[in-house]
Design an enzyme around this catalytic site. Structure first.
Site, short mmCIF file in Angstrom:
data_model
loop_
_atom_site.label_atom_id
_atom_site.label_comp_id
_atom_site.label_asym_id
_atom_site.label_seq_id
_atom_site.Cartn_x
_atom_site.Cartn_y
_atom_site.Cartn_z
N LYS A 39 8.11 0.07 -7.88
CA LYS A 39 8.95 -1.11 -8.14
C LYS A 39 9.36 -1.14 -9.61
O LYS A 39 8.78 -0.44 -10.45
CB LYS A 39 8.20 -2.39 -7.77
N HIS A 166 -4.03 -9.03 -2.25
CA HIS A 166 -3.96 -8.56 -3.63
C HIS A 166 -5.00 -9.29 -4.47
O HIS A 166 -5.12 -10.51 -4.40
CB HIS A 166 -2.56 -8.82 -4.19
N ARG A 222 -2.85 1.05 -3.18
CA ARG A 222 -1.54 0.90 -3.83
C ARG A 222 -1.68 1.34 -5.29
O ARG A 222 -2.20 0.61 -6.13
CB ARG A 222 -1.06 -0.55 -3.74
#
Length: 385
Positions: A39, A166, A222
């Site tokens: 991102k 998260h 991630r």
């Protein structure tokens, strides 16, 4: 390769990105996949080149923040699964399905609107996001999670590919809040199991959690900041299981050198006054490039020597005090290494009282990116050309 016509550029060492991903791949359990987070234009490094390199090094999937970022990668020929971590508009769900882009479902209302307003020709692949304590995006109440699962179980065009959360404090030494979030996530997984929902991909680990708790992050990590060779925080530097190799550096050249006399002033506001005969150099980088005015007290490296910035940083240029006359075109390093001197990203972050994530992200699009692999330039990316 795209040409550029200014004496300022970023170098991205793709070999370092490759080695960081490879090190994580070797460190994690063999059944754990790596989702490379690209991102924000790969944290300012360049999404397409980083994505290709990460996949070559062993990453299985990609993650982005917005649908636009995913579509851009699709247009450039990236065909692996891409998860959009942020919210997309419900009316764009059909576009995501058509391009096989996985979206995050974080709210029952969003899902109802997406299903009501569109007839999907292709299945919409989703990951459920559970808010276990980040307080940002995600399903917070278990009653809502139950309702979402029951809704999806009656929809043929929805494919639950994953569930995730998260952590807010995985990059801190104290794990109390991490443990609390982890326990909440386990409760959410128990609800899914009670519904007999088979979910292929379960992930809770960002870079920090993946590095610190490799056996607790289920089957996907991630990998974001660590992929770029940066520690998730200085607090856990001593806990890192392998060496990270910084991939980003920022360089320029001296475009003007002159001698000042005592009393001469430099830059806006005339805040700097020469106390003696001094040599100054002008460097074509400024706050429009992301080298913001607060960096006026920094040093840069010129021909292997650290020299101080003097006066205020301008939009496109700043000045430095040189040890003597220097050749025009001399290389200047703002971030990175030159000779025996090194200016790491963490040093700039400390000066700005921020985190290392922010530094490469703030170097603007008008600075060309040069991609280097095996000591060879493989691509030049110039958004102005």
């Amino acid at each position: 390769m795209a040409p550029f016509y200014r004496d300022t550029w970023v170098e991205v060492q793709l070999d370092h990105i490759y080695e960081n991903v490879k090190s994580m791949r070797e460190y994690l359990p063999v059944e754990t996949h790596i989702m490379a987070v690209v991102k924000a234009n790969a944290y300012g490094h360049g999404a397409f080149q980083v994505a290709k390199t990460a996949l070559q090094a062993g990453a299985s999937f990609l993650a982005v923040a917005f649908l636009d970022e995913a579509l851009s990668l699709r247009k450039k020929g990236i065909n692996v699964r891409i998860l959009v971590l942020g919210a997309i508009r419900h009316e764009d769900a059909i576009l995501a399905a058509e391009h096989d882009i996985t979206v995050t479902v974080y709210q029952k209302e969003w899902l109802l609107r997406a299903l009501k307003n569109h007839s999907f020709r292709k299945k919409l692949r989703i990951h459920l996001k559970v808010d276990t304590g980040m307080g940002r995006l995600g399903i917070k109440e278990f009653t809502e999670l139950n309702e979402i699962i029951e809704l999806i179980q009656h929809e043929e065009n929805i494919d639950i590919d994953g569930v995730y959360t998260h952590f807010a404090t995985a990059d801190e030494v104290n794990t109390d809040y991490f443990d609390r979030q982890y326990g909440t996530f386990l409760e959410a997984l128990a609800i899914l199991n009670a519904h007999q929902v088979d979910i292929p991909h379960i992930h809770c680990g960002n870079s920090a959690a993946g590095l610190r708790f490799p056996t607790k992050v289920f089957n996907v990590v991630r990998m974001g900041i660590a992929m770029y060779g940066l520690s998730p925080s200085e607090e856990i530097n001593g806990l890192l299981p392998f060496t990270l190799k910084e991939a980003f550096s920022l360089h320029s050249r001296l475009i003007h050198v002159k001698k000042l006399q005592p009393g001469d002033k430099v830059s806006y506001g005339a805040t700097y006054t020469a106390e003696e005969e001094e040599w100054i150099g002008t460097i074509p980088v400024g706050y429009a490039d992301g080298w913001i005015r607060r960096l006026k007290n920094r040093e840069v490296i010129v021909e292997g020597q650290r020299v101080p910035i003097i006066g205020r940083i301008c939009m496109d240029q700043f000045m430095v005090k040189l040890p003597g006359p220097m050749e025009l075109g001399s290389k200047v390093t703002l971030i990175g290494s030159q000779g025996n001197e090194v200016i790491p990203i963490d040093e700039i972050a400390r000066e700005l009282e921020t985190i290392n994530y922010e530094i490469p992200c703030m170097i603007s699009f008008r600075v060309p990116r040069i991609y280097i692999q095996s000591d060879q330039i493989v691509e030049v990316e110039n958004h102005l050309n």
